[in-house]
Design a protein around this motif. Structure first.
Motif, PDB file in Angstrom:
ATOM      1  N   ALA A 306       0.778  -1.246  -0.011  1.00 29.06           N
ATOM      2  CA  ALA A 306       0.012   0.077   0.005  1.00 29.06           C
ATOM      3  C   ALA A 306       1.112   1.025  -0.043  1.00 29.06           C
ATOM      4  CB  ALA A 306      -0.958   0.099   1.268  1.00 29.06           C
ATOM      5  N   VAL A 307       0.971   1.915  -0.954  1.00 32.07           N
ATOM      6  CA  VAL A 307       1.939   2.933  -1.234  1.00 32.07           C
ATOM      7  C   VAL A 307       1.286   4.075  -0.590  1.00 32.07           C
ATOM      8  CG1 VAL A 307       3.215   4.458  -2.966  1.00 32.07           C
ATOM      9  CG2 VAL A 307       2.965   2.069  -3.599  1.00 32.07           C
ATOM     10  N   PRO A 308       2.050   4.945   0.376  1.00 30.56           N
ATOM     11  CA  PRO A 308       1.395   6.049   0.935  1.00 30.56           C
ATOM     12  C   PRO A 308       0.767   6.958  -0.049  1.00 30.56           C
ATOM     13  CG  PRO A 308       3.461   5.565   1.937  1.00 30.56           C
ATOM     14  CD  PRO A 308       3.415   4.571   0.614  1.00 30.56           C
ATOM     15  N   SER A 309      -0.212   7.620   0.275  1.00 30.42           N
ATOM     16  CA  SER A 309      -0.987   8.895  -0.632  1.00 30.42           C
ATOM     17  C   SER A 309      -1.700   9.657   0.152  1.00 30.42           C
ATOM     18  CB  SER A 309      -1.878   7.860  -1.707  1.00 30.42           C
ATOM     19  OG  SER A 309      -2.585   8.611  -2.246  1.00 30.42           O
ATOM     20  N   ARG A 310      -1.555  10.723  -0.280  1.00 28.27           N
ATOM     21  CA  ARG A 310      -2.352  11.895   0.292  1.00 28.27           C
ATOM     22  C   ARG A 310      -2.386  11.930   1.792  1.00 28.27           C
ATOM     23  NH1 ARG A 310      -6.808  10.442  -4.484  1.00 28.27           N
ATOM     24  NH2 ARG A 310      -5.393  11.219  -6.081  1.00 28.27           N
ATOM     25  N   GLU A 314      -7.683  13.671   5.764  1.00 28.03           N
ATOM     26  CA  GLU A 314      -7.900  13.028   7.040  1.00 28.03           C
ATOM     27  C   GLU A 314      -8.677  11.788   6.572  1.00 28.03           C
ATOM     28  OE1 GLU A 314     -10.825  13.686  10.759  1.00 28.03           O
ATOM     29  OE2 GLU A 314     -10.660  15.106   9.605  1.00 28.03           O
ATOM     30  N   SER A 315      -9.291  11.563   5.455  1.00 23.93           N
ATOM     31  CA  SER A 315     -10.006  10.204   5.155  1.00 23.93           C
ATOM     32  C   SER A 315      -8.959   9.442   5.028  1.00 23.93           C
ATOM     33  CB  SER A 315     -10.919  10.458   4.121  1.00 23.93           C
ATOM     34  OG  SER A 315     -10.290  10.928   3.024  1.00 23.93           O
ATOM     35  N   TYR A 316      -7.762   9.532   4.407  1.00 21.10           N
ATOM     36  CA  TYR A 316      -6.481   8.642   4.024  1.00 21.10           C
ATOM     37  C   TYR A 316      -5.924   8.203   5.328  1.00 21.10           C
ATOM     38  CZ  TYR A 316      -7.460   9.530  -0.702  1.00 21.10           C
ATOM     39  OH  TYR A 316      -7.987   9.662  -2.151  1.00 21.10           O
ATOM     40  N   ARG A 317      -5.879   9.264   6.323  1.00 22.41           N
ATOM     41  CA  ARG A 317      -5.311   8.592   7.601  1.00 22.41           C
ATOM     42  C   ARG A 317      -6.062   7.769   8.206  1.00 22.41           C
ATOM     43  NH1 ARG A 317      -4.111  14.341   8.125  1.00 22.41           N
ATOM     44  NH2 ARG A 317      -5.936  14.546   9.562  1.00 22.41           N
ATOM     45  N   GLY A 318      -7.440   7.964   8.147  1.00 21.44           N
ATOM     46  CA  GLY A 318      -8.466   7.009   8.926  1.00 21.44           C
ATOM     47  C   GLY A 318      -8.281   5.679   8.152  1.00 21.44           C
ATOM     48  N   LEU A 319      -8.161   5.803   6.959  1.00 22.32           N
ATOM     49  CA  LEU A 319      -8.080   4.522   6.100  1.00 22.32           C
ATOM     50  C   LEU A 319      -6.702   3.535   6.374  1.00 22.32           C
ATOM     51  CD1 LEU A 319      -8.986   2.350   3.885  1.00 22.32           C
ATOM     52  CD2 LEU A 319      -7.627   3.912   2.291  1.00 22.32           C
ATOM     53  N   ARG A 320      -5.695   4.258   6.636  1.00 24.01           N
ATOM     54  CA  ARG A 320      -4.403   3.732   6.928  1.00 24.01           C
ATOM     55  C   ARG A 320      -4.445   2.817   8.267  1.00 24.01           C
ATOM     56  NH1 ARG A 320      -0.280   7.976   8.020  1.00 24.01           N
ATOM     57  NH2 ARG A 320      -1.194   7.955  10.006  1.00 24.01           N
ATOM     58  N   ASN A 346       3.756  -0.761   3.978  1.00 31.18           N
ATOM     59  CA  ASN A 346       3.102   0.613   3.509  1.00 31.18           C
ATOM     60  C   ASN A 346       4.199   1.477   3.378  1.00 31.18           C
ATOM     61  OD1 ASN A 346       1.802   3.504   5.736  1.00 31.18           O
ATOM     62  ND2 ASN A 346       1.364   3.008   3.542  1.00 31.18           N
ATOM     63  N   GLN A 347       4.771   1.473   2.067  1.00 35.42           N
ATOM     64  CA  GLN A 347       5.963   2.221   1.634  1.00 35.42           C
ATOM     65  C   GLN A 347       6.260   2.148   0.126  1.00 35.42           C
ATOM     66  OE1 GLN A 347       9.349  -1.135   1.845  1.00 35.42           O
ATOM     67  NE2 GLN A 347       8.123  -1.167   3.538  1.00 35.42           N
TER      68      GLN A 347
END
Length: 467
Positions: A306-310, A314-320, A346-347
C-alpha cells in the motif's frame, strides 16, 4: 531568456523523484500505475516542457532539465495546497468521480483556491508554449485549464486527458460549480477518456448545462467542435520486458519466493493507499477464507503493498489506521510463529522491486471499487514471461474492458470475491497460460506508444473539424 516548446505537458506534479541528488540533478519520478510512469516512455526522448508543481510550498526554484524534458515549476502556498489539492481536487472531485465511494465534501473556499491555481497553471503553460504549440493538460486537478488557456493563447492546440473515471450525469450534477468545470474541460480541442461511457456522459451534460449540440465523439460548443473519445492508457511493455530480464530482478524474485515459502501460493496486491482501491473488502474476503479453513497459512500467504498517498487528507489517515488494525487482527488470529498470514508494506517501491514481486506472485489481486484504468494490472501481465500466474481483476477497473481473460469480479460482493480467489488459486496451468498469453498479446499491441500515437494524432486532426 524564456525557452518555449512545441509540446507542453501540464500536470499537477512534475515527474520528479522526491530525493534530489547532491549535485542538484533531478531524476524521473515513477510510482505504481502513476501518470509519470505512463508518460515516461513518450517524453524520454521527445523535446517538451512539463508544467507542474514540484512539491513543497513557497517560491518555486529553478530546476535542471531531465534529458530533453524542460521543467517549469508552478509554486503553491500552504493555503493553496490545502484548498486546491487536498480540498477541491481530492476531497470533492476525486470521491465524486469515483462513484462517491467516500462522500464528497463541498467547500466554497476550496473552489476559490482551485480556480486560482488552475489560472496559474494556464498562465505558465501560455508562457512556455511556442506559437501553434500542442499543450496536453492532464487530469481532474486542472479541469479549468483548457478554457483558461484558450482565452490566453487561442493559437495553440489544446488536449485534455482525464485519467480517472468521469461520473454519470446524476452525480456530476451535485457539483456546485458544475457549469464552470464542464466548460473548463471543453475548452480543449480534444477531450480524452479511458472508457467510451465517459464521453457519452459528457455529451449529455454539455447538452443539458451548456446548450451544446453534437454526439458522443464531437460536441459543438461556442461555434467550434470539441472532439471527445476513449483512449485507454497503457504501459511501456518493452521497458517492463527489459526490466524483468535484469539479473537483480530475477535474483530478487527467487529470494522473495524463498522468503515467502517456496511451497506457498502467493497472493499479491499493489495499490496506492486509497479508499477506492477496495483494500478493506479484499482483506475481509481473505480473512473469511482463513476463518472457514478454505485456505491455510501453511500453504497460502498474501502480500499487500500500500504505497502512501495523500497523507494530509483526514479520510486517508483513517483508512491507513483501519487497514493496519485489520492486518494486525488477521495476523494475530491466523498467523503462526515465523508465518504471518499477510505481509503488509506501507512504503514506496522502486520499479525493479515491483517487477520482482510481479514475478513472485501466483495470483495478482487487483480489485478497486472504481478505477479509471489501473496500470498495475497491465504491468503484472507484462511481467509474466512464462505465461504463469492468475489475474483477479475488478469489473469496475477500466482495464477490465481490455483484459477480459482475467478472473473478473465484483469487489463489492465479498462472497463472490472469495469464490473468485479460490477459482484463480485452483486454475489449471494450461488455462492460466491461455489467459495470460491472450492478455499479454493485447497489451503488447496496445502499449503506451500506441496510446500516445492514437491520442496525439486525433488531437492534431481535431482543429481541422468545423461545426
Amino acid at each position: 531568456m524564456l525557452r518555449q516548446s512545441s509540446l507542453v505537458v501540464v500536470a499537477n506534479r512534475l515527474p520528479l523523484d522526491d530525493n534530489v541528488a547532491p549535485d542538484g540533478a533531478c531524476e524521473w519520478r515513477r510510482s505504481p500505475g502513476g501518470l509519470a510512469g505512463a508518460l515516461h516512455a513518450i517524453l524520454e526522448q521527445t523535446p517538451a516542457t512539463w508544467v507542474g508543481w514540484a512539491g513543497g510550498t513557497g517560491q518555486a526554484r529553478d530546476l535542471p532539465d531531465i534529458g530533453t524534458l524542460r521543467l517549469r515549476p508552478v509554486p503553491l502556498s500552504e493555503e493553496e495546497l490545502r484548498g486546491y489539492y487536498e480540498g477541491f481536487a481530492n476531497s470533492t472531485l476525486w470521491p465524486l468521480y469515483h462513484d462517491a465511494v467516500e462522500q464528497p465534501v463541498f467547500d466554497r473556499e476550496w473552489w476559490l483556491a482551485y480556480r486560482a491555481v488552475n489560472r496559474r497553471f494556464a498562465e505558465a503553460a501560455a508562457e512556455v508554449a511556442e506559437p501553434g504549440a500542442t499543450v496536453w493538460v492532464q487530469d481532474y486537478h486542472l479541469q479549468l485549464v483548457p478554457q483558461l488557456l484558450r482565452e490566453l493563447r487561442p493559437d495553440v492546440r489544446i488536449g485534455f486527458f482525464l485519467h480517472v473515471p468521469f461520473p454519470p450525469p446524476e452525480l456530476f450534477m451535485q457539483l456546485p460549480r458544475r457549469v464552470e468545470l464542464l466548460r473548463g474541460m471543453l475548452g480543449a480541442d480534444l477531450v480524452g477518456f479511458q472508457r467510451p461511457q465517459a464521453a457519452h456522459n459528457v455529451a449529455q451534460l454539455a447538452a443539458k448545462l451548456l446548450g451544446a449540440h453534437g454526439a458522443d465523439d464531437a460536441i459543438i460548443l461556442d461555434d467550434r467542435v470539441v472532439r471527445t473519445g476513449a483512449f485507454p492508457v497503457s504501459i511501456d511493455v518493452a521497458e517492463m520486458r527489459t526490466l524483468n530480464a535484469r539479473p537483480y530482478v530475477v535474483n530478487q524474485a527467487h529470494q522473495l519466493r524463498h522468503d515467502l515459502g517456496a511451497h506457498k501460493r502467493v497472493l499479491l496486491s499493489v495499490d496506492r493507499l486509497d479508499y477506492t482501491k477496495g483494500i478493506e473488502h479484499r482483506l475481509t474476503a481473505y480473512s473469511e477464507l482463513l476463518r472457514d479453513g478454505r485456505i491455510k497459512v501453511r500453504d497460502t500467504v498474501m502480500v499487500q503493498v500500500a504505497v502512501p498517498s495523500r497523507e494530509q487528507v483526514e479520510s486517508y489517515r483513517g483508512l491507513r489506521d483501519r487497514i493496519e488494525r485489520e492486518v494486525g487482527r488477521i495476523n494475530g488470529e491466523y498467523g503462526r510463529v515465523g508465518e504471518p498470514a499477510i505481509h503488509y508494506l506501507n512504503q514506496p517501491f522502486d520499479r525493479a522491486d515491483l517487477a520482482a514481486l510481479y514475478q513472485t506472485a501466483d495470483v495478482m489481486v487487483v480489485t478497486p471499487l472504481r478505477d479509471g484504468m489501473n496500470l498495475v494490472a497491465k504491468e503484472f501481465v507484462a511481467a509474466r514471461r512464462d505465461d504463469s500466474g492468475a489475474l483477479v481483476l475488478s469489473e469496475f477497473a477500466g482495464a477490465a474492458a481490455e483484459l477480459s481473460d482475467a478472473f473478473l469480479v465484483n469487489p463489492h460482493d465479498v462472497d463472490g470475491l472469495k469464490e473468485t480467489l479460490l477459482q484463480a488459486l485452483a486454475a489449471a496451468p494450461e488455462d492460466l497460460a491461455t489467459r495470460m498469453k491472450a492478455m499479454r498479446d493485447h497489451i503488447t499491441s496496445h502499449d503506451i506508444h500506441a496510446w500516445a500515437r492514437a491520442y496525439l494524432t486525433a488531437l492534431e486532426q481535431s482543429q481541422a473539424l468545423v461545426p
